[in-house]
Scaffold this motif. Sequence first.
Motif, mmCIF file in Angstrom:
data_model
loop_
_atom_site.group_PDB
_atom_site.id
_atom_site.type_symbol
_atom_site.label_atom_id
_atom_site.label_comp_id
_atom_site.label_asym_id
_atom_site.label_seq_id
_atom_site.Cartn_x
_atom_site.Cartn_y
_atom_site.Cartn_z
ATOM 1 N N VAL A 136 18.537 -53.352 3.778
ATOM 2 C CA VAL A 136 18.062 -53.917 5.043
ATOM 3 C C VAL A 136 18.203 -52.840 6.104
ATOM 4 C CG1 VAL A 136 18.431 -55.683 6.806
ATOM 5 C CG2 VAL A 136 18.798 -56.243 4.379
ATOM 6 N N VAL A 137 17.123 -52.603 6.851
ATOM 7 C CA VAL A 137 17.184 -51.707 8.013
ATOM 8 C C VAL A 137 17.077 -52.598 9.244
ATOM 9 C CG1 VAL A 137 16.112 -49.795 9.238
ATOM 10 C CG2 VAL A 137 16.173 -49.795 6.731
ATOM 11 N N HIS A 138 18.177 -52.678 9.975
ATOM 12 C CA HIS A 138 18.293 -53.629 11.095
ATOM 13 C C HIS A 138 18.035 -52.891 12.410
ATOM 14 C CE1 HIS A 138 19.499 -56.834 13.630
ATOM 15 N NE2 HIS A 138 20.776 -56.519 13.744
ATOM 16 N N LEU A 139 16.814 -53.078 12.932
ATOM 17 C CA LEU A 139 16.398 -52.415 14.160
ATOM 18 C C LEU A 139 16.275 -53.370 15.338
ATOM 19 C CD1 LEU A 139 13.448 -50.300 12.675
ATOM 20 C CD2 LEU A 139 15.803 -49.549 13.017
ATOM 21 N N ALA A 140 16.199 -54.664 15.076
ATOM 22 C CA ALA A 140 15.924 -55.636 16.134
ATOM 23 C C ALA A 140 17.002 -55.583 17.213
ATOM 24 C CB ALA A 140 15.846 -57.038 15.540
ATOM 25 N N ALA A 141 16.578 -55.531 18.462
ATOM 26 C CA ALA A 141 17.516 -55.495 19.586
ATOM 27 C C ALA A 141 16.783 -55.872 20.857
ATOM 28 C CB ALA A 141 18.135 -54.105 19.736
ATOM 29 N N LEU A 142 17.529 -56.343 21.832
ATOM 30 C CA LEU A 142 16.995 -56.665 23.145
ATOM 31 C C LEU A 142 17.697 -55.779 24.158
ATOM 32 C CD1 LEU A 142 15.112 -58.544 24.753
ATOM 33 C CD2 LEU A 142 17.046 -60.117 25.014
ATOM 34 N N PHE A 143 16.914 -55.139 25.028
ATOM 35 C CA PHE A 143 17.484 -54.127 25.901
ATOM 36 C C PHE A 143 17.169 -54.392 27.366
ATOM 37 C CE2 PHE A 143 19.247 -50.618 27.648
ATOM 38 C CZ PHE A 143 18.573 -49.396 27.626
ATOM 39 N N ARG A 144 15.947 -54.077 27.796
ATOM 40 C CA ARG A 144 15.653 -54.040 29.216
ATOM 41 C C ARG A 144 15.311 -55.419 29.770
ATOM 42 N NH1 ARG A 144 12.914 -48.665 28.099
ATOM 43 N NH2 ARG A 144 14.554 -47.163 28.589
ATOM 44 N N THR A 145 16.346 -56.180 30.010
ATOM 45 C CA THR A 145 16.225 -57.479 30.668
ATOM 46 C C THR A 145 17.497 -57.725 31.457
ATOM 47 O OG1 THR A 145 16.025 -59.872 30.327
ATOM 48 C CG2 THR A 145 17.107 -58.623 28.597
ATOM 49 N N ASP A 146 17.400 -58.518 32.492
ATOM 50 C CA ASP A 146 18.589 -58.874 33.271
ATOM 51 C C ASP A 146 19.292 -60.104 32.710
ATOM 52 O OD1 ASP A 146 18.200 -56.788 35.086
ATOM 53 O OD2 ASP A 146 16.820 -57.979 36.314
ATOM 54 N N ASP A 147 18.735 -60.693 31.661
ATOM 55 C CA ASP A 147 19.309 -61.890 31.046
ATOM 56 C C ASP A 147 20.387 -61.475 30.043
ATOM 57 O OD1 ASP A 147 19.916 -64.244 29.727
ATOM 58 O OD2 ASP A 147 17.837 -64.912 29.570
ATOM 59 N N GLU A 148 21.628 -61.384 30.520
ATOM 60 C CA GLU A 148 22.711 -60.900 29.667
ATOM 61 C C GLU A 148 22.993 -61.840 28.504
ATOM 62 O OE1 GLU A 148 26.173 -59.816 31.828
ATOM 63 O OE2 GLU A 148 25.134 -58.262 33.009
ATOM 64 N N ALA A 149 22.843 -63.122 28.714
ATOM 65 C CA ALA A 149 23.064 -64.073 27.628
ATOM 66 C C ALA A 149 22.053 -63.847 26.510
ATOM 67 C CB ALA A 149 22.979 -65.499 28.151
ATOM 68 N N ILE A 163 20.605 -61.011 25.802
ATOM 69 C CA ILE A 163 20.982 -59.760 25.144
ATOM 70 C C ILE A 163 22.051 -60.014 24.089
ATOM 71 C CG2 ILE A 163 22.187 -57.564 25.521
ATOM 72 C CD1 ILE A 163 20.682 -57.343 28.190
ATOM 73 N N TRP A 164 23.066 -60.788 24.450
ATOM 74 C CA TRP A 164 24.139 -61.073 23.495
ATOM 75 C C TRP A 164 23.646 -61.915 22.324
ATOM 76 C CZ3 TRP A 164 28.931 -59.206 22.741
ATOM 77 C CH2 TRP A 164 29.453 -58.375 23.724
ATOM 78 N N ARG A 165 22.768 -62.868 22.590
ATOM 79 C CA ARG A 165 22.220 -63.674 21.497
ATOM 80 C C ARG A 165 21.430 -62.810 20.519
ATOM 81 N NH1 ARG A 165 20.866 -67.279 25.618
ATOM 82 N NH2 ARG A 165 18.687 -66.574 25.531
ATOM 83 N N ALA A 166 20.606 -61.929 21.053
ATOM 84 C CA ALA A 166 19.761 -61.106 20.187
ATOM 85 C C ALA A 166 20.567 -60.056 19.440
ATOM 86 C CB ALA A 166 18.669 -60.437 21.024
ATOM 87 N N THR A 222 30.683 -51.541 29.585
ATOM 88 C CA THR A 222 30.773 -52.793 30.338
ATOM 89 C C THR A 222 29.413 -53.479 30.466
ATOM 90 O OG1 THR A 222 30.544 -51.556 32.404
ATOM 91 C CG2 THR A 222 32.780 -52.042 31.644
ATOM 92 N N ALA A 223 28.329 -52.728 30.423
ATOM 93 C CA ALA A 223 26.996 -53.328 30.509
ATOM 94 C C ALA A 223 26.706 -54.133 29.246
ATOM 95 C CB ALA A 223 25.944 -52.246 30.704
ATOM 96 N N ALA A 224 25.896 -55.167 29.380
ATOM 97 C CA ALA A 224 25.675 -56.107 28.277
ATOM 98 C C ALA A 224 25.062 -55.447 27.053
ATOM 99 C CB ALA A 224 24.785 -57.254 28.748
ATOM 100 N N TYR A 225 24.059 -54.590 27.249
ATOM 101 C CA TYR A 225 23.386 -54.029 26.077
ATOM 102 C C TYR A 225 24.328 -53.198 25.214
ATOM 103 C CZ TYR A 225 20.391 -51.085 23.207
ATOM 104 O OH TYR A 225 19.840 -50.395 22.155
#
Length: 274
Positions: free
Chosen positions: A67-80, A82-85, A132-135
């Motif tokens: 498995v190559v795991h690339l999925a991620a969420l980055f440029r958004t202000d929705d910190e929740a 980001i953590w979910r993704a 400290t930043a969410a991403y």
Amino acid sequence: MIMTTVLLTGATGLVGSRLLPRLADDGVDCRALVRRDVELPAGVTAVRGDLDDPASLAPALEGVDAVVHLAALFRTDDEAAIWRANHDGTRHLVEAVAAHAPTARVVMASTGNVYDATAPRPARETDPCTPTAAYPASKVAAEQLLRESGLTWSILRLPFVYGDDDGHLATIATLAPRFGLHPAHTYSVAHHRDVAALVRMALAGTTDGRVVNLTDDAPVTVWEMARLAGATLEESSAPLEHPWSGRMDGALARELGFRPTVPTIHAAAAEGIL
């Protein structure tokens, strides 16, 4: 290539959409985890699934070697979000692999943003990471989930990735003023070709049980990146507050046999592959 069937998450993203056809051209049997109908390279199998829905992952993992795991969420202000993704999605994937494909090798893409901005030199894989930043914080937490999973794993910390006309370089003109980037600040970078080169090494087992930084042979300034994208930033001779932020030490990858096929961003410009 040792692996025969590989599942990619994030296969339609900035990195995944450039990596997927390269793996397919290598003769790898590639599956792309997708939530809806999308156009994929010839020979790639789309499998429906969602990292938010653990039950949907079992069919996608049937018979996979890696498995190559690339999925991620980055440029958004929705910190929740980001953590979910980034964290919860990775947890769901790790648990699904453990349950349905426990012998599969898991290669996870992480980020050089996890390193502390106040580093006194280019960051090494063994350096502590306390973002400290969410991403980056969510990526550190996701890394830890994989490292403690009992699976065969490797983590590739990527720098600023560019090339193949992906448009990423052009974003510097807007990112620099938005985030207050000094034009003289230097960043580690890598071309999509070399992301693929390091992923190939990981799939062959070379990086098993390791966190590995990816960099080309020379960092580049924000000013130069903007110029290469056809933009000009405001000039400044002010001192840099954190001169090593964004810089990674690439020695470990080279000890393992990695050699960048695109040694510098200027070489990429000369070759016409920005």
